[in-house]
Scaffold this motif. Structure first.
Motif, PDB file in Angstrom:
ATOM      1  N   LEU A 216       0.894  -1.372  -0.121  1.00 26.97           N
ATOM      2  CA  LEU A 216       0.062   0.249   0.228  1.00 26.97           C
ATOM      3  C   LEU A 216       0.729   1.477   0.081  1.00 26.97           C
ATOM      4  O   LEU A 216       0.951   2.068  -0.739  1.00 26.97           O
ATOM      5  CB  LEU A 216      -0.910   0.252   1.617  1.00 26.97           C
ATOM      6  CG  LEU A 216      -1.923   0.427   1.367  1.00 26.97           C
ATOM      7  CD1 LEU A 216      -2.999   1.406   0.224  1.00 26.97           C
ATOM      8  CD2 LEU A 216      -2.355   0.629   2.796  1.00 26.97           C
ATOM      9  N   SER A 217       1.633   1.477   1.048  1.00 29.20           N
ATOM     10  CA  SER A 217       2.811   2.701   1.029  1.00 29.20           C
ATOM     11  C   SER A 217       3.458   2.543  -0.279  1.00 29.20           C
ATOM     12  O   SER A 217       3.858   3.604  -0.959  1.00 29.20           O
ATOM     13  CB  SER A 217       3.986   2.338   2.123  1.00 29.20           C
ATOM     14  OG  SER A 217       3.087   2.527   2.753  1.00 29.20           O
ATOM     15  N   GLY A 218       4.476   1.477  -0.932  1.00 30.04           N
ATOM     16  CA  GLY A 218       4.347   1.748  -2.417  1.00 30.04           C
ATOM     17  C   GLY A 218       3.557   2.169  -3.303  1.00 30.04           C
ATOM     18  O   GLY A 218       3.976   3.131  -4.375  1.00 30.04           O
ATOM     19  N   MET A 219       2.166   1.644  -3.324  1.00 33.89           N
ATOM     20  CA  MET A 219       1.233   2.868  -4.159  1.00 33.89           C
ATOM     21  C   MET A 219       1.146   3.766  -4.474  1.00 33.89           C
ATOM     22  O   MET A 219       1.075   4.899  -4.639  1.00 33.89           O
ATOM     23  CB  MET A 219      -0.239   2.222  -4.620  1.00 33.89           C
ATOM     24  CG  MET A 219      -0.932   2.183  -4.641  1.00 33.89           C
ATOM     25  SD  MET A 219      -3.089   1.031  -5.528  1.00 33.89           S
ATOM     26  CE  MET A 219      -2.377  -0.385  -5.459  1.00 33.89           C
ATOM     27  N   LEU A 220       1.604   4.608  -2.732  1.00 30.46           N
ATOM     28  CA  LEU A 220       1.003   5.822  -2.297  1.00 30.46           C
ATOM     29  C   LEU A 220       2.003   6.335  -3.079  1.00 30.46           C
ATOM     30  O   LEU A 220       2.373   7.508  -3.066  1.00 30.46           O
ATOM     31  CB  LEU A 220       0.672   6.224  -0.708  1.00 30.46           C
ATOM     32  CG  LEU A 220      -0.725   4.925  -0.437  1.00 30.46           C
ATOM     33  CD1 LEU A 220      -1.054   5.462   1.291  1.00 30.46           C
ATOM     34  CD2 LEU A 220      -1.691   5.951  -0.862  1.00 30.46           C
ATOM     35  N   ARG A 221       3.421   6.064  -2.928  1.00 32.29           N
ATOM     36  CA  ARG A 221       4.396   6.294  -3.155  1.00 32.29           C
ATOM     37  C   ARG A 221       3.785   6.821  -4.671  1.00 32.29           C
ATOM     38  O   ARG A 221       4.456   8.058  -5.059  1.00 32.29           O
ATOM     39  CB  ARG A 221       5.203   6.021  -3.044  1.00 32.29           C
ATOM     40  CG  ARG A 221       6.317   6.417  -1.540  1.00 32.29           C
ATOM     41  CD  ARG A 221       8.153   5.795  -1.136  1.00 32.29           C
ATOM     42  NE  ARG A 221       7.815   3.977  -1.417  1.00 32.29           N
ATOM     43  CZ  ARG A 221       7.358   3.387   0.209  1.00 32.29           C
ATOM     44  NH1 ARG A 221       7.646   3.981   0.786  1.00 32.29           N
ATOM     45  NH2 ARG A 221       7.766   2.305  -0.520  1.00 32.29           N
ATOM     46  N   SER A 222       3.558   6.373  -5.156  1.00 31.64           N
ATOM     47  CA  SER A 222       3.812   6.175  -6.842  1.00 31.64           C
ATOM     48  C   SER A 222       2.529   7.347  -7.496  1.00 31.64           C
ATOM     49  O   SER A 222       2.424   8.536  -7.917  1.00 31.64           O
ATOM     50  CB  SER A 222       2.890   4.844  -7.734  1.00 31.64           C
ATOM     51  OG  SER A 222       4.355   3.906  -7.019  1.00 31.64           O
ATOM     52  N   PHE A 223       1.331   6.963  -6.732  1.00 28.95           N
ATOM     53  CA  PHE A 223       0.642   8.235  -6.555  1.00 28.95           C
ATOM     54  C   PHE A 223       1.275   9.605  -6.294  1.00 28.95           C
ATOM     55  O   PHE A 223       1.038  10.719  -7.071  1.00 28.95           O
ATOM     56  CB  PHE A 223      -0.456   8.271  -5.489  1.00 28.95           C
ATOM     57  CG  PHE A 223      -1.729   7.254  -6.221  1.00 28.95           C
ATOM     58  CD1 PHE A 223      -1.890   6.727  -7.404  1.00 28.95           C
ATOM     59  CD2 PHE A 223      -2.138   6.454  -5.188  1.00 28.95           C
ATOM     60  CE1 PHE A 223      -3.034   5.821  -7.734  1.00 28.95           C
ATOM     61  CE2 PHE A 223      -3.060   5.788  -5.593  1.00 28.95           C
ATOM     62  CZ  PHE A 223      -3.068   5.018  -7.155  1.00 28.95           C
ATOM     63  N   GLN A 224       2.072   9.743  -5.268  1.00 29.15           N
ATOM     64  CA  GLN A 224       2.599  11.025  -5.215  1.00 29.15           C
ATOM     65  C   GLN A 224       3.663  11.840  -6.308  1.00 29.15           C
ATOM     66  O   GLN A 224       3.793  12.618  -6.329  1.00 29.15           O
ATOM     67  CB  GLN A 224       2.462  11.080  -3.419  1.00 29.15           C
ATOM     68  CG  GLN A 224       4.025  12.379  -2.740  1.00 29.15           C
ATOM     69  CD  GLN A 224       5.132  12.562  -3.126  1.00 29.15           C
ATOM     70  OE1 GLN A 224       5.855  12.052  -3.520  1.00 29.15           O
ATOM     71  NE2 GLN A 224       5.658  14.246  -3.816  1.00 29.15           N
TER      72      GLN A 224
END
Length: 320
Positions: A216-224
């Motif tokens: 989940l954190s990896g995905m949020l980093r991509s969004f940011q």
């Protein structure tokens, strides 16, 4: 000054606006471009004047005071002036002018810092760190969003944030993180204390490290990273308030004592919260946090909430 001096954390936030006389011809829909033939002005020696030169404005009228600048705008000798909004309004009122005499267009937010020469900081290596620590305890009240700013976020940023929160891959990652987030009763407070203590030192606790490494954190980093000009941080917390995913280390683990927690308490899928502007030490930026629910499409239940920290210096620009 970055070439020869070191800055502190911001002490204040200025709101820079373009002012012009209300009776001038033409539309004020667009701010004057560097290559336009319009005359622009700023206070001599000000940050605004320096910034205008950096942006490529060549013919800049530099006047000694805000009162002189206002007078030149009303007289038509300067068509557009770049000023701090609060400073302008105070001077305008003192001079006896009315707000209807001016057009105002937002340009940018500008943080104010204190610079110390590098030779001085070399001799006093702990000075800036000590001052920054003291500044964190002198936190001021948030800067209230104006109506137009809240409306701009609602129209331009909120739909994008809701779309991210409804992304099927993100929901699947949230479900997975929720399965891993179970903890013994009373552990939330203990983990939060450890998290806060370590984050103040710039270190991730064991729990924070575990969360930073989950999918989940990896995905949020991509969004940011996809919208880095506007988004400074993004994290997800569960219905107990515990962070379960984040693009970077947050200052605390438990969000249940924050106003944003209402988004999961009320179980309203259409609810959102747009917070006023504050300085966030973990991202070193001025943020407006927007929080929306994460809804399970199979049950319609709110299973978590997502908070996006909008960098107001970028997200509130007219062209954002």
């Amino acid at each position: 000054m970055d070439e020869y001096a070191d800055p502190t954390l911001p002490l204040a936030l200025e709101k820079w606006v373009w002012i012009s006389a209300a009776g001038q011809q033409g539309s004020f829909a667009a701010i004057p471009a560097p290559d336009s033939l319009l005359s622009v002005g700023a206070i001599l020696g000000s940050n605004e004047a320096e910034w205008l030169a950096e942006q490529g404005y060549h013919e800049i009228a530099k006047v000694p005071s805000i009162n002189s600048l206002i007078s030149q705008v009303l007289a038509g000798r300067v068509e557009y002036a770049l000023v701090d909004k609060q400073t302008f309004e105070a001077a305008r009122d003192d001079m006896g002018h009315h707000e209807t005499q001016f057009n105002i267009q937002f340009e940018r937010y500008a943080p104010l810092v204190v610079y110390f020469g590098r030779e001085y900081t070399r001799r006093n290596p702990y000075l800036i760190a000590a001052l920054n620590t003291a500044l964190r305890t002198c936190e001021t009240l948030p800067m209230r969003l104006e109506d137009w700013e809240r409306d701009l976020i609602t129209r331009q940023q909120l739909p994008m944030i809701r779309t991210m929160a409804g992304n099927p891959k993100l929901i699947a990652a949230v479900r997975s993180a929720l399965d891993m987030a179970d903890m013994r009763s009373g552990a939330l407070a203990d983990l939060d204390r450890e998290w806060r203590r370590e984050s103040e030192l710039g270190v991730a606790s064991a729990k924070a490290t575990e969360i930073l490494e989950n999918p989940l954190s990896g995905m949020l980093r991509s969004f940011q990273e996809d919208d880095a000009d506007n988004i400074a941080e993004i994290f997800v917390f569960n219905t107990k308030g515990a962070v379960i995913g984040m693009n970077r280390l947050t200052s605390d683990f438990d969000q249940s004592d924050e106003p944003k927690f209402k988004v999961v308490i009320r179980q309203d899928p259409d609810l959102s919260q747009i917070a006023d502007i504050y300085f966030d030490g973990s991202t070193r930026t001025f943020l407006s946090q927007v929080t929306v629910p994460v809804v399970d499409p199979d049950t319609g239940n709110i299973i978590a909430a997502m908070t996006v920290g909008l960098d107001v210096s970028g997200a509130l620009r007219p062209d954002s």
